[in-house]
Every structure is written in structure tokens, then in C-alpha cells.
Write an enzyme that holds these catalytic residues in place. Structure first.
Site, PDB file in Angstrom:
ATOM      1  N   CYS A  39      51.474 -11.949 -32.926  1.00 26.88           N
ATOM      2  CA  CYS A  39      51.530 -13.100 -33.821  1.00 26.88           C
ATOM      3  C   CYS A  39      50.305 -13.120 -34.729  1.00 26.88           C
ATOM      4  O   CYS A  39      49.203 -12.744 -34.319  1.00 26.88           O
ATOM      5  CB  CYS A  39      51.600 -14.374 -32.992  1.00 26.88           C
ATOM      6  SG  CYS A  39      51.592 -15.898 -33.966  1.00 26.88           S
ATOM      7  N   SER A  41      48.596 -15.544 -35.569  1.00 30.35           N
ATOM      8  CA  SER A  41      47.567 -16.418 -35.012  1.00 30.35           C
ATOM      9  C   SER A  41      46.546 -15.628 -34.200  1.00 30.35           C
ATOM     10  O   SER A  41      45.353 -15.956 -34.182  1.00 30.35           O
ATOM     11  CB  SER A  41      48.199 -17.503 -34.140  1.00 30.35           C
ATOM     12  OG  SER A  41      49.059 -18.329 -34.891  1.00 30.35           O
ATOM     13  N   HIS A  44      43.547 -14.290 -36.221  1.00 31.27           N
ATOM     14  CA  HIS A  44      42.441 -15.180 -36.560  1.00 31.27           C
ATOM     15  C   HIS A  44      41.295 -15.017 -35.572  1.00 31.27           C
ATOM     16  O   HIS A  44      40.121 -15.120 -35.947  1.00 31.27           O
ATOM     17  CB  HIS A  44      42.914 -16.632 -36.579  1.00 31.27           C
ATOM     18  CG  HIS A  44      43.854 -16.941 -37.704  1.00 31.27           C
ATOM     19  ND1 HIS A  44      43.449 -16.988 -39.017  1.00 31.27           N
ATOM     20  CD2 HIS A  44      45.179 -17.216 -37.719  1.00 31.27           C
ATOM     21  CE1 HIS A  44      44.482 -17.292 -39.788  1.00 31.27           C
ATOM     22  NE2 HIS A  44      45.540 -17.428 -39.021  1.00 31.27           N
ATOM     23  N   HIS A  60      50.113 -14.513 -26.910  1.00 31.57           N
ATOM     24  CA  HIS A  60      50.606 -15.810 -26.444  1.00 31.57           C
ATOM     25  C   HIS A  60      52.121 -15.960 -26.635  1.00 31.57           C
ATOM     26  O   HIS A  60      52.640 -17.065 -26.574  1.00 31.57           O
ATOM     27  CB  HIS A  60      49.886 -16.938 -27.200  1.00 31.57           C
ATOM     28  CG  HIS A  60      50.063 -16.870 -28.683  1.00 31.57           C
ATOM     29  ND1 HIS A  60      49.225 -16.153 -29.499  1.00 31.57           N
ATOM     30  CD2 HIS A  60      51.002 -17.407 -29.496  1.00 31.57           C
ATOM     31  CE1 HIS A  60      49.629 -16.257 -30.755  1.00 31.57           C
ATOM     32  NE2 HIS A  60      50.722 -17.017 -30.773  1.00 31.57           N
ATOM     33  N   CYS A 169      56.729 -18.293 -29.274  1.00 33.30           N
ATOM     34  CA  CYS A 169      55.865 -18.845 -30.319  1.00 33.30           C
ATOM     35  C   CYS A 169      56.586 -18.920 -31.650  1.00 33.30           C
ATOM     36  O   CYS A 169      56.833 -19.998 -32.178  1.00 33.30           O
ATOM     37  CB  CYS A 169      54.579 -18.034 -30.464  1.00 33.30           C
ATOM     38  SG  CYS A 169      53.496 -18.630 -31.787  1.00 33.30           S
TER      39      CYS A 169
END
Length: 367
Positions: A39, A41, A44, A60, A169
Site C-alpha cells: 500500500c 501508505s 510514507h 497492513h 485496506c
């Protein structure tokens, strides 16, 4: 002992190493990970845009099989197929008891500070007896996960693990935004800015919900094509100077919902600019920490609204099994969302493709 992709220093990629897991505490579940989606995310943290204690294991968006459970676990049992979700919930805070589980800070779902950690470097690995920090209560880029029982849910055993993983997710966020956060009414219009995994899931869900016009905005032609396969009725180049005007023209005056699904200031601004009077812009992406999104005085006078919808404001113990059912019945197209399946030792190459914007979803598949 399990192999895992470990972040030791931001900006230097992930290192494959061995970790050991503690025995499950009373409300914890040990899971053999079978698949984990990559992902944006995660990037980051991997690239250092968002801080996190190191070393840690990202990941995740996962599915697997329960190996062992703690003495008080009542929601799953060994042998169950499960999907994990970072929206771990305590069940008794203000947000949980008012039906906003996705906003729960989940303090009770973590081990107390100073206690035995869930993960350590494996003895003999050369890294010493070092605690490995858990990211987002999951750390799924590992052959195993040790998580709270309120961070996973049992699913139909006929569901393929790679498809199940992306539900954890991307699909929960994108589809949850349509079904939960905005409760789209059939006939309403949607513009989705950013056609990665989250955006594609939002588009697919908008089709299921009966949106009359679903406009996909992305700079990459291949992603716009994927969006059209998944249900977009129209598509535009998100970087075109007149992208907002195109969306307004296609929708006949602006959309009911402008959904930002990429995590960039320009994407959020486009979501706002695409709205009709009374429309709502929904920000899903993790933008740089110094970004601000706002509405002008004229926007406010026109009744426009701006909202965040973390993880699609999901109720994942109920939502995820339903999304699995949608896939099994042919309503939810997860096959198109998945771009490739890779091994754990290819994880850095997978994230490189994600940085370049050329993969809808890469999924790490564990043997």
C-alpha cells in the site's frame, strides 16, 4: 521464527531478516501470513515522510490462517482464515460505542509500554536481542503476525488469500467510503481522483451502489483504463489544466462526491473544484503533513462540505465478510485491482513500482 521485511533506516529500503514472536497474550492471535498487499501508505514510513520507531516491519493489508490464540480470544480459532485490518478497536471507548470504530485509537489493543514486545530479532541473526516495533498494530510483511483479536476477522475459507488481502485496506477504504462514509444514493455522481488500489475500489463500489456517473481522474492512461474496466463511466487526465471543467461538464454541473484517493494536495484541490452545490469532498490519501485542504467562502455559501474518512469509516468485522461475499458473488472485481503477485524478497522492487505509479496493487504471496 519468521522471515520479515524490516525497515531499519528510512530511504534505504527494507531488509529481509528473521524475527521471533512472543506467545499470544490473552486477547492476541498468532497468524501465518499468506498474502500481503503493498500500500502507498507504507511508503510514507519507508521513505521517511511519516515518523515511526525503528526498526519496524511495515505492511497492513493481509490475509492468513490462525495458528494459535490467547486464552480469552472468542472471535477466531486456530485454522480460521482471516483478514487483518489496521482499524483495531477497543470496543468500549466513545468512538466504538457510537458506531465510529474506525476512529478508535486502539490503545487497549497494544501491549503496554515496558512489557514484553510482540516481536524481537531472532537470536543468532546478528542483530542482537532487539525489539522490532509493530507498525499500525499489524506488521504484515512477515511470515507471521501477532495481533489483537480486534484487528482481524474470520472469512469464508473459499476466498483466495491474495484477493482477501487487498480487502484489508484498499478495498475497505475505497468501498467503505462509498457504502459507509457517504452512503451514496443510487443516481448520485462521483469523481474519484487517483486510480490506485483505493480509488479503483471506490469506483467499483460506486458502480455496485448505482452511481449514475463515475468519473475517474488519473494522469496515467493505463490506470484510467483499469478504472473503466471496474465501472468508471468516464475518465479524465487529472493533470490536465481543465480537469475540473471536464468533470463539471461530464456530470452536468459538478459531482455529488469528489473522492481524493492518492494523497496529494493537487488531487484534494481537484476533488473540491469538481463539486456541485451541496457536494462533499472526501479526503482519503495520506498527504504530506504540512498540507492543508480548504473550502472558499463561495464554496461554503454553496453548501459544499469537506470531510476525512479514515479507512472508509469501516465497521470491519461486519464489512469485510460482506465484501468477501460481494467478490464470491461476482459483484466486486478484485482480480483487476491486483497487478502482480511477488515473493517477499521482491518487496523493494514492488514498492519501486508503486512509487512510479504503474501498479494497481502488488501482493506479496507467502509459501
Amino acid at each position: 521464527m519468521a522471515k520479515a521485511a524490516i525497515l531499519e533506516k528510512p530511504g534505504e529500503g527494507l531488509v529481509i531478516g528473521d524475527v521471533e514472536y512472543a506467545d499470544p497474550a490473552p486477547h492476541e492471535v498468532l497468524i501465518d501470513t499468506k498474502a500481503c498487499g503493498l500500500c502507498h501508505s507504507d511508503l510514507h514510513f519507508i521513505d521517511g515522510a511519516y515518523p515511526h520507531p525503528l526498526p519496524c516491519i511495515p505492511g497492513h493489508e493481509a490475509a492468513g490462517v490462525v495458528r494459535a490464540v490467547g486464552s480469552e480470544v472468542k472471535t477466531v480459532k486456530p485454522g480460521d482464515h482471516v483478514v487483518s485490518c489496521l482499524s483495531a478497536f477497543c470496543g468500549h471507548c466513545e468512538f466504538c460505542v457510537t458506531g465510529r470504530m474506525a476512529l478508535c485509537l486502539g490503545g487497549d489493543t497494544r501491549r503496554p509500554k515496558g512489557g514484553e514486545p510482540r516481536m524481537r530479532r531472532a537470536k543468532g541473526s546478528g542483530a542482537g536481542d532487539e525489539t522490532v516495533n509493530q507498525m499500525l498494530n499489524l506488521s504484515a510483511l512477515s511470515e507471521q503476525m501477532l495481533i489483537h483479536e480486534h484487528a482481524c476477522v474470520s472469512i469464508d475459507k473459499d476466498m483466495p488469500f491474495d484477493r482477501a488481502a487487498v480487502i484489508g485496506c484498499a478495498v475497505t477504504t475505497g468501498a467503505g467510503t462509498i457504502f459507509n462514509a457517504v452512503s451514496l444514493t443510487p443516481g448520485e455522481t462521483v469523481a474519484v481522483i487517483g486510480c490506485g488500489g483505493v480509488g479503483l475500489a471506490a469506483i467499483n463500489a460506486a458502480k455496485i451502489a448505482g452511481a449514475s456517473k463515475i468519473i475517474a481522474a488519473d494522469p496515467l492512461p493505463e490506470k484510467r483504463q483499469l478504472a473503466e474496466v471496474l465501472g468508471a463511466t468516464h475518465s479524465v487526465d487529472a493533470l490536465a489544466d481543465d480537469a475540473a471543467k471536464q468533470i463539471i461538464a461530464i456530470s452536468g454541473g459538478g459531482v455529488d462526491y469528489g473522492i481524493e484517493a492518492v494523497g496529494r494536495q493537487a488531487a484534494a484541490d481537484l476533488a473540491v473544484a469538481s463539486l456541485k452545490r451541496g457536494g462533499t469532498a472526501v479526503i482519503l490519501g495520506m498527504m504530506p503533513l504540512d498540507c492543508k485542504v480548504g473550502l472558499s467562502a463561495m464554496d461554503l455559501l454553496g453548501g459544499k462540505k469537506l470531510m476525512g474518512a479514515i479507512m472508509g469509516m469501516n465497521h470491519f468485522p461486519v464489512d469485510l465478510p460482506r465484501l468477501v461475499d460481494f467478490y464470491m458473488r461476482g459483484l466486486l472485481d478484485l482480480d483487476t485491482i491486483i497487478a502482480e503477485r511477488i515473493a517477499l524478497d521482491e518487496v523493494n522492487e514492488g514498492f519501486d513500482k508503486l512509487r512510479g505509479g504503474h501498479a494497481a496493487r502488488s501482493v506479496v504471496v507467502f509459501d
